[in-house]
Design a protein around this motif. Structure first.
Motif, PDB file in Angstrom:
ATOM      1  N   VAL A 214      28.939 -60.482 -28.648  1.00 35.19           N
ATOM      2  CA  VAL A 214      28.558 -59.311 -27.856  1.00 35.19           C
ATOM      3  C   VAL A 214      27.930 -58.293 -28.794  1.00 35.19           C
ATOM      4  O   VAL A 214      28.541 -57.898 -29.793  1.00 35.19           O
ATOM      5  N   ILE A 215      26.702 -57.875 -28.484  1.00 33.74           N
ATOM      6  CA  ILE A 215      25.996 -56.869 -29.268  1.00 33.74           C
ATOM      7  C   ILE A 215      25.770 -55.651 -28.372  1.00 33.74           C
ATOM      8  O   ILE A 215      25.229 -55.778 -27.270  1.00 33.74           O
ATOM      9  N   PHE A 216      26.193 -54.499 -28.845  1.00 34.70           N
ATOM     10  CA  PHE A 216      26.042 -53.251 -28.094  1.00 34.70           C
ATOM     11  C   PHE A 216      25.466 -52.183 -29.017  1.00 34.70           C
ATOM     12  O   PHE A 216      25.783 -52.153 -30.215  1.00 34.70           O
ATOM     13  N   GLY A 217      24.635 -51.327 -28.475  1.00 39.28           N
ATOM     14  CA  GLY A 217      24.266 -50.132 -29.203  1.00 39.28           C
ATOM     15  C   GLY A 217      25.416 -49.145 -29.164  1.00 39.28           C
ATOM     16  O   GLY A 217      26.002 -48.896 -28.100  1.00 39.28           O
ATOM     17  N   ALA A 218      25.757 -48.573 -30.297  1.00 42.76           N
ATOM     18  CA  ALA A 218      26.884 -47.643 -30.359  1.00 42.76           C
ATOM     19  C   ALA A 218      26.582 -46.329 -29.649  1.00 42.76           C
ATOM     20  O   ALA A 218      27.493 -45.513 -29.444  1.00 42.76           O
ATOM     21  N   ALA A 219      25.311 -46.134 -29.241  1.00 40.41           N
ATOM     22  CA  ALA A 219      24.931 -44.926 -28.501  1.00 40.41           C
ATOM     23  C   ALA A 219      24.271 -45.297 -27.176  1.00 40.41           C
ATOM     24  O   ALA A 219      23.416 -44.564 -26.674  1.00 40.41           O
ATOM     25  N   ASP A 220      24.663 -46.415 -26.595  1.00 41.23           N
ATOM     26  CA  ASP A 220      24.070 -46.869 -25.337  1.00 41.23           C
ATOM     27  C   ASP A 220      24.237 -45.799 -24.255  1.00 41.23           C
ATOM     28  O   ASP A 220      25.363 -45.400 -23.949  1.00 41.23           O
ATOM     29  N   PRO A 221      23.122 -45.324 -23.639  1.00 41.12           N
ATOM     30  CA  PRO A 221      23.257 -44.304 -22.595  1.00 41.12           C
ATOM     31  C   PRO A 221      23.478 -44.877 -21.196  1.00 41.12           C
ATOM     32  O   PRO A 221      23.659 -44.106 -20.253  1.00 41.12           O
ATOM     33  N   GLU A 232      36.740 -58.298 -26.377  1.00 47.24           N
ATOM     34  CA  GLU A 232      37.637 -58.850 -27.392  1.00 47.24           C
ATOM     35  C   GLU A 232      38.810 -59.596 -26.761  1.00 47.24           C
ATOM     36  O   GLU A 232      39.525 -60.339 -27.449  1.00 47.24           O
ATOM     37  N   ARG A 233      38.994 -59.414 -25.445  1.00 46.66           N
ATOM     38  CA  ARG A 233      40.034 -60.173 -24.752  1.00 46.66           C
ATOM     39  C   ARG A 233      39.632 -61.630 -24.556  1.00 46.66           C
ATOM     40  O   ARG A 233      40.474 -62.479 -24.210  1.00 46.66           O
ATOM     41  N   VAL A 234      38.346 -61.920 -24.754  1.00 46.42           N
ATOM     42  CA  VAL A 234      37.841 -63.281 -24.566  1.00 46.42           C
ATOM     43  C   VAL A 234      38.117 -64.086 -25.828  1.00 46.42           C
ATOM     44  O   VAL A 234      37.749 -63.664 -26.932  1.00 46.42           O
ATOM     45  N   PRO A 235      38.779 -65.248 -25.725  1.00 47.51           N
ATOM     46  CA  PRO A 235      38.998 -66.076 -26.912  1.00 47.51           C
ATOM     47  C   PRO A 235      37.673 -66.402 -27.601  1.00 47.51           C
ATOM     48  O   PRO A 235      36.661 -66.642 -26.937  1.00 47.51           O
ATOM     49  N   ASP A 236      37.675 -66.399 -28.928  1.00 48.81           N
ATOM     50  CA  ASP A 236      36.488 -66.735 -29.731  1.00 48.81           C
ATOM     51  C   ASP A 236      35.351 -65.732 -29.568  1.00 48.81           C
ATOM     52  O   ASP A 236      34.187 -66.065 -29.830  1.00 48.81           O
ATOM     53  N   ALA A 237      35.664 -64.497 -29.170  1.00 46.09           N
ATOM     54  CA  ALA A 237      34.625 -63.481 -29.012  1.00 46.09           C
ATOM     55  C   ALA A 237      34.474 -62.661 -30.289  1.00 46.09           C
ATOM     56  O   ALA A 237      35.438 -62.376 -30.995  1.00 46.09           O
ATOM     57  N   ARG A 238      33.237 -62.284 -30.565  1.00 45.29           N
ATOM     58  CA  ARG A 238      32.915 -61.399 -31.682  1.00 45.29           C
ATOM     59  C   ARG A 238      32.104 -60.245 -31.115  1.00 45.29           C
ATOM     60  O   ARG A 238      31.129 -60.465 -30.385  1.00 45.29           O
ATOM     61  N   VAL A 239      32.495 -59.013 -31.442  1.00 48.48           N
ATOM     62  CA  VAL A 239      31.823 -57.828 -30.909  1.00 48.48           C
ATOM     63  C   VAL A 239      31.184 -57.056 -32.061  1.00 48.48           C
ATOM     64  O   VAL A 239      31.841 -56.751 -33.059  1.00 48.48           O
ATOM     65  N   GLU A 240      29.901 -56.742 -31.918  1.00 50.84           N
ATOM     66  CA  GLU A 240      29.151 -55.993 -32.926  1.00 50.84           C
ATOM     67  C   GLU A 240      28.526 -54.764 -32.275  1.00 50.84           C
ATOM     68  O   GLU A 240      27.786 -54.884 -31.297  1.00 50.84           O
ATOM     69  N   LEU A 241      28.830 -53.571 -32.802  1.00 50.79           N
ATOM     70  CA  LEU A 241      28.195 -52.341 -32.354  1.00 50.79           C
ATOM     71  C   LEU A 241      27.181 -51.893 -33.406  1.00 50.79           C
ATOM     72  O   LEU A 241      27.515 -51.799 -34.599  1.00 50.79           O
ATOM     73  N   LEU A 242      25.963 -51.634 -32.968  1.00 48.79           N
ATOM     74  CA  LEU A 242      24.888 -51.233 -33.873  1.00 48.79           C
ATOM     75  C   LEU A 242      24.802 -49.705 -33.902  1.00 48.79           C
ATOM     76  O   LEU A 242      24.493 -49.082 -32.888  1.00 48.79           O
TER      77      LEU A 242
END
Length: 276
Positions: A214-221, A232-242
């Motif tokens: 999962v890729i998200f902008g840290a300032a997504d409007p 992060e509740r999803v098994p094998d998930a990786r979350v990245e905030l830009l």
């Protein structure tokens, strides 16, 4: 629309970039957009993957084809992949394109090997009040009146309203957005909302146990950025905030987004892209 190969299949405009023998990477745009959304990332991705970009029905170069229910859209994508003889693909969706791919994985787990969601909201309660320019253009009562009057400059302004960094909006994307009718956009938006309201995306994906980035902008409007952590509740998930990025990582940070995507999908590089 540039690419190594262009075709139409199951009512969708399809562009292939990179070597057909390379591991396949399917890219699906969000509602109100087109495959041109991915243009800044394609050259780097195509050096390592067989990149497949589609225009969903009614978007870009694809003619309207209701209904626009998310599971129906996913079934069309599945039929395309079957025709191409592809299995266990890596797939990435931007915004509501992530819902189409989630539904694809629900329907046909044999087709999706790993999934990347970029700026895909997890549930409706994470949706933020939208910028005024978008509300005017997309919602009644002004939307139906303004939509036919859109200029290229207006389209670019609306796209940039969801970014927090200055971005160059590709001509390819502007042309793809211009072709979408207001009626089609509203229908897609309603059906997308219905899909997410029925069940949250993390809940759907947790049942599939699919490798997830999962890729998200840290300032997504458009979506509350912290809501990305629900994945992060999803098994094998990786979350990245830009940091310093809004709703359009594809345009605001194409290099960083492409590197994350290629790094995540590297494990699938040995998967056979074509059925024997």
């Amino acid at each position: 629309m540039g690419g190594n190969d262009v075709e139409h299949s199951h009512g969708m405009h399809v562009v292939h970039d990179g070597a057909r023998q390379a591991p396949p990477l399917l890219l699906v745009h969000g509602s109100g957009a087109s495959g041109g959304s991915w243009a800044p990332m394609v050259p780097a991705l195509a050096g390592h993957r067989h990149v497949i970009r589609i225009d969903l029905p009614g978007c870009g170069h694809s003619p309207p084809a209701p209904p626009y229910d998310v599971p129906v859209q996913a079934a069309r994508v599945a039929a395309l992949l079957d025709d191409l003889g592809l299995r266990h693909i890596t797939a990435a969706g931007h915004s509501s394109g992530g819902y189409v791919l989630t539904a694809l994985a629900e329907q046909r787990p044999d087709l999706v090997g790993s999934l990347t969601l970029i700026s895909t909201g997890p549930a409706l309660d994470a949706f933020l009040p939208q910028p005024a320019v978008l509300r005017a253009l997309l919602e009644p009562p002004l939307g139906p009146l303004l939509w036919p009057l859109r200029t290229d400059a207006m389209i670019r302004k609306a796209i940039r309203a969801t970014a927090v960094r200055p971005v160059d909006v590709p001509d390819e994307l502007v042309a793809g957005v211009r072709s979408i009718s207001y009626r089609t956009f509203r229908a897609m938006d309603r059906r997308t909302t219905a899909y997410v309201a029925e069940r949250s995306v993390p809940e759907r994906l947790a049942a599939l146990r699919l490798p997830l980035l999962v890729i998200f902008g840290a300032a997504d409007p458009r979506w509350e950025p912290s809501s990305a952590h629900r994945y992060e509740r999803v098994p094998d998930a990786r979350v990245e905030l830009l940091p310093g990025v809004g709703h359009l990582p594809l345009l605001e940070a194409p290099e960083a987004t492409g590197e994350l995507l290629l790094g995540f999908t590297a494990a699938d590089a040995g998967a056979p892209p074509v059925l024997p």
